[in-house]
Each structure stands twice: as structure tokens, then as C-alpha cells.
Design an enzyme around this catalytic site. Structure first.
Site, short mmCIF file in Angstrom:
data_model
loop_
_atom_site.label_atom_id
_atom_site.label_comp_id
_atom_site.label_asym_id
_atom_site.label_seq_id
_atom_site.Cartn_x
_atom_site.Cartn_y
_atom_site.Cartn_z
N ASP A 43 -4.10 3.18 6.94
CA ASP A 43 -5.11 3.45 5.81
C ASP A 43 -5.68 4.79 5.45
O ASP A 43 -5.72 5.68 4.63
CB ASP A 43 -5.26 2.36 4.99
CG ASP A 43 -4.04 1.43 4.54
OD1 ASP A 43 -3.62 1.52 4.46
OD2 ASP A 43 -5.43 0.78 3.77
N THR B 139 0.97 -1.35 0.34
CA THR B 139 0.23 0.21 -0.08
C THR B 139 1.41 0.83 -0.46
O THR B 139 1.55 1.15 0.93
CB THR B 139 -0.93 0.07 1.12
OG1 THR B 139 -1.54 -1.16 1.47
CG2 THR B 139 -1.66 0.48 1.33
N ASN C 271 -10.28 0.86 2.16
CA ASN C 271 -10.25 0.96 3.42
C ASN C 271 -11.16 1.95 4.22
O ASN C 271 -11.75 1.50 5.40
CB ASN C 271 -9.21 0.41 3.57
CG ASN C 271 -7.99 -1.17 3.55
OD1 ASN C 271 -9.09 -1.35 3.56
ND2 ASN C 271 -7.23 -0.89 3.93
N LYS D 281 -7.81 1.12 -3.28
CA LYS D 281 -7.09 0.50 -2.38
C LYS D 281 -7.02 1.27 -0.64
O LYS D 281 -8.40 1.19 0.17
CB LYS D 281 -5.57 0.26 -2.63
CG LYS D 281 -5.10 -0.58 -0.88
CD LYS D 281 -5.61 -2.04 -0.55
CE LYS D 281 -4.81 -2.35 0.55
NZ LYS D 281 -5.41 -3.32 1.07
N GLU E 137 -6.59 -10.85 7.53
CA GLU E 137 -5.11 -10.95 8.01
C GLU E 137 -5.20 -12.77 7.97
O GLU E 137 -4.23 -13.51 7.82
CB GLU E 137 -4.32 -10.37 9.04
CG GLU E 137 -3.43 -11.20 9.48
CD GLU E 137 -3.41 -10.57 11.68
OE1 GLU E 137 -2.52 -11.81 12.06
OE2 GLU E 137 -4.24 -10.20 11.92
N CYS F 248 -3.50 -2.11 8.69
CA CYS F 248 -4.33 -1.31 8.02
C CYS F 248 -5.03 -0.23 7.93
O CYS F 248 -4.34 0.40 7.45
CB CYS F 248 -4.89 -2.83 6.61
SG CYS F 248 -4.43 -4.43 6.23
#
Length: 392
Positions: A261, A122, A205, A201, A149, A257
Site C-alpha cells: 500500500d 485494494t 495504512n 484505504k 489478518e 498490506c
């Protein structure tokens, strides 16, 4: 299935390892990592992470997979070089630390000038395009992953969609490799520009983070008004436009994440209105504070935190929402204990880590758990959780 390709996967985290095993069914895959222990385990056919699907595949199938710590061996004969190294968010610079990705690109090109480089890590919006222009390199793609995960290999085999950004001919060729490796037929393939793929991406998220914050807001309201959160949430989710997913209250979004993010997307929005995204981040922090104040108001003196990992099977404790609650509890004067088998230390960010589970429950006045794990149901009289679907 098309002809076999020589593929190098850089980084043996859960993204890299899952991709390496998936593609090694039909292609010659070399995994490259600086961690000698991981390399030895892969070459011995042993798992390097807790993933039941991956462990079963490694045990049952013959994969064309080898691992190395030598860059020349890894890069020189590759048709594709897939970069799956970590990019942690740097608060000081207000962006992802992409130095490892950049170093991989430089080193890969020292040994191989023709391979297609696919970035899976990312990165900030615009990073891949900048690399292409700076290096005059048209063989750079960006392809985001959408993996859970503890179910990374399952998700690799059953992708929700395949997105590849970059020159159309190269992007289409790589998308076909992923599509052919999928166990599902007819997976949607979407080809975009480099920066558009990076944005997909981050915004995906961000939407999930928003859902977590939204249903936590409902639960906060229900706690304050003494209403049944489960009945309200289930009723709201009967609307097919909303759907019954990502709707179980928690102590906030966390993990490896969503927090970073969200920070990166806020940074990418500089100069662009972004009140909704800012509100999601603020709501997430407010939820942790609310939970902490709720716990101390009834006079609990010693509060135990059961697991920093957010769900069953997870191996990541960094950026845990439970950790955020712990920091608030300390500021409110509570004594905090932690039970987390993944921590091999007596202290964690200033909190005592108790190794024995029975001792942990005995010493705690109340035990806070993000989810009602099966193993703690015998202790449920002491457990505080907002898990409305795992309480039974």
C-alpha cells in the site's frame, strides 16, 4: 433488518471469507473461488484459515452460505457481487496488478448486467472511476476493509467505520447491509466518491506504517544511547493526542498490506510532493539494516530467525520485516537459519529452514524474534527481540 439479498463474494481469502460468513447470517451468500479445495471445505462447513472467531461461528451457527467454482452459478442471480481478490504490487509497472479484479468485472457482467458490484480489493486511486467510465457502468462501488489478518472475522463484526464510495443511493443501500450485519449499533457510515474511498484505504495504512516507523526510530535511538525504550515510549504515549497503540518496536512494518500500500501511494503521488511518505519507506529499510548490524557486531556467527510471521496467529510470511533483516544479515556475512512452520520447504530465499525447534535453538548463537511468543520464553537467554510489552 431489511429484506434478504442474494450476495456473491469473489475470493476466499481472509477478507472474502470473513465477509461471506458475516453476511450469510442474514442473506443468501454464494462464495466463488477457483480453488476447489477451499470450495469443498466451505461447503463441508470447515474453516479455511486460522481465525478462532470464524471457526466458532461456522461450528455453532447455521449460515446461508455455499461455495462454487462455476461462474454462472455464482453470478447469475446475485443482487450484489463483492470482489475480494488479491492485488499484488508490481514493481515493474509501479502499481497494483488489478487484472484479476478487471477479469472478475468482465465475467460477472457476462452473466449479470444489473447486480451492484462492490470492490473490496485494494486498488490504485482512480481505478474504480476508470472502470465505471470505461464500461459505462454506474453500479460499481468501492468499499475498503480495515481487517487484521488473524482477527478478520472479529473486525468484520465490529467495524471501526463503514466507508462506501460511489453513487449515493447504491452506496447507502450497501452500507446498510454492512451496518445491519455488524454486532455493534451506531457504527459510523461515511459515503464518499469512488476515488476518495480508495484514498482513505491507502492513507489509513500509510499512517499506521508511519507510526511503526516512528516508534522504531525511538527504539533505534534508545539502543544507540543505551536508554530504556519502554519508559520513553510509555511516557510519550501518555499524551492522549498520541495514544498508546501501534507503539511496540519491531524490525519494521511488513506483511501483506502495509508494504504494497505504501508503494502504491508513492506511485499515486507522482507529480505531487511526498517527502513524508518517502521518508517512512526509507526509515523502514534503515531499521532492518540497523538491526542486522547490531546483531553481527557482537560476533554472533549463526543467527536464527524465529518465525517470519509478524505476530501470533498470523499466517502470512510474505514481505516479512524479519525476511528483510535476514537479507541484510547475509550481506554482512552471517549464517542464517529460519524456523517457520508455515514454510513447507528446506530452503527459503537461499536460507536453510530448520524444522525441529530444539535443533534450531541449539544450532543458533542468537535467535531473532519480532515478538516474544510464549513458546520461546524458555529459550529467552538466546532470544533477541525489541518487543517491549511481551518480554515479561
Amino acid at each position: 433488518m431489511g429484506s434478504s439479498a442474494a450476495i456473491t463474494v469473489v475470493g476466499l481469502g481472509y477478507v472474502g471469507m470473513s465477509l461471506a460468513a458475516l453476511l450469510a447470517r442474514h442473506h443468501d451468500v454464494t462464495a466463488f473461488d477457483i480453488d476447489q479445495d477451499k470450495v469443498v471445505r466451505v461447503n463441508a462447513g470447515l474453516p479455511i484459515m486460522s481465525d478462532a472467531y470464524l471457526e466458532d461461528t461456522i461450528a455453532r451457527e447455521t449460515l446461508s452460505l455455499s461455495a462454487t467454482t462455476d461462474p454462472e452459478t455464482a453470478y447469475q442471480n446475485a443482487d450484489y457481487i463483492i470482489i475480494a481478490v488479491p492485488t499484488n504490487y508490481c514493481d515493474q509497472r509501479q502499481c497494483f496488478d488489478t487484472s484479476v479484479v478487471e477479469n472478475v468485472i468482465v465475467e460477472a457482467r457476462q452473466y449479470n448486467s444489473t447486480a451492484t458490484i462492490v470492490i473490496k480489493s485494494t486498488v490504485p486511486v482512480g481505478f474504480s472511476e476508470q472502470q465505471k467510465i470505461r464500461r459505462g457502468d454506474e453500479a460499481i462501488l468501492f468499499s475498503p476493509e480495515f481487517l487484521r489478518e488473524s482477527h478478520a472475522f472479529f473486525d468484520s463484526q465490529h467495524p471501526s467505520r463503514i466507508i462506501v464510495g460511489g453513487p449515493e443511493d447504491k452506496a447507502r443501500a450497501f452500507a446498510k447491509i454492512l451496518s445491519d450485519a455488524s454486532l455493534d449499533r451506531g457504527v459510523s457510515i461515511y459515503l464518499t466518491g469512488l476515488s476518495e474511498a480508495e484514498s482513505i484505504k491507502l492513507f489509513s495504512n500509510a499512517y499506521l506504517a508511519m507510526r511503526v516507523a516512528y516508534f522504531n526510530q525511538i527504539d533505534t535511538f534508545c539502543m544507540e544511547k543505551e536508554l530504556n525504550a519502554q519508559e520513553i515510549i510509555e511516557g510519550v504515549c501518555l499524551d492522549p493526542r498520541i495514544g498508546a497503540y501501534y507503539n511496540n518496536p519491531s524490525f519494521g512494518y511488513g506483511g501483506s498490506c502495509l508494504p504494497k500500500d505504501m508503494k502504491q501511494l508513492l506511485a499515486d503521488h507522482q507529480g505531487t510532493p511526498h517527502r513524508l511518505l518517502r521518508a517512512v519507506v526509507e526509515s523502514n529499510e534503515a531499521r532492518k539494516e540497523f538491526i542486522a548490524r547490531h546483531l553481527v557486531k557482537d560476533g554472533a556467527r549463526v543467527i536464527g530467525l524465529y518465525r517470519l510471521s509478524l505476530k501470533a496467529g498470523a499466517e502470512v510470511v510474505c514481505n516479512s520485516s524479519v525476511e528483510g533483516v535476514a537479507v541484510w544479515l547475509r550481506s554482512l556475512g552471517a549464517e542464517v537459519l529460519i524456523y517457520e512452520p508455515l514454510l513447507k520447504t528446506e530452503m527459503f530465499i537461499g536460507f536453510e529452514v530448520v524444522e525441529d525447534k530444539d535443533e534450531f535453538f541449539k544450532r543458533s548463537d542468537i535467535v531473532v524474534s519480532n515478538r516474544m511468543f510464549d513458546e520461546i520464553k524458555p529459550y529467552r537467554r538466546k532470544v533477541f527481540t525489541r518487543d517491549i510489552f511481551g518480554i515479561g
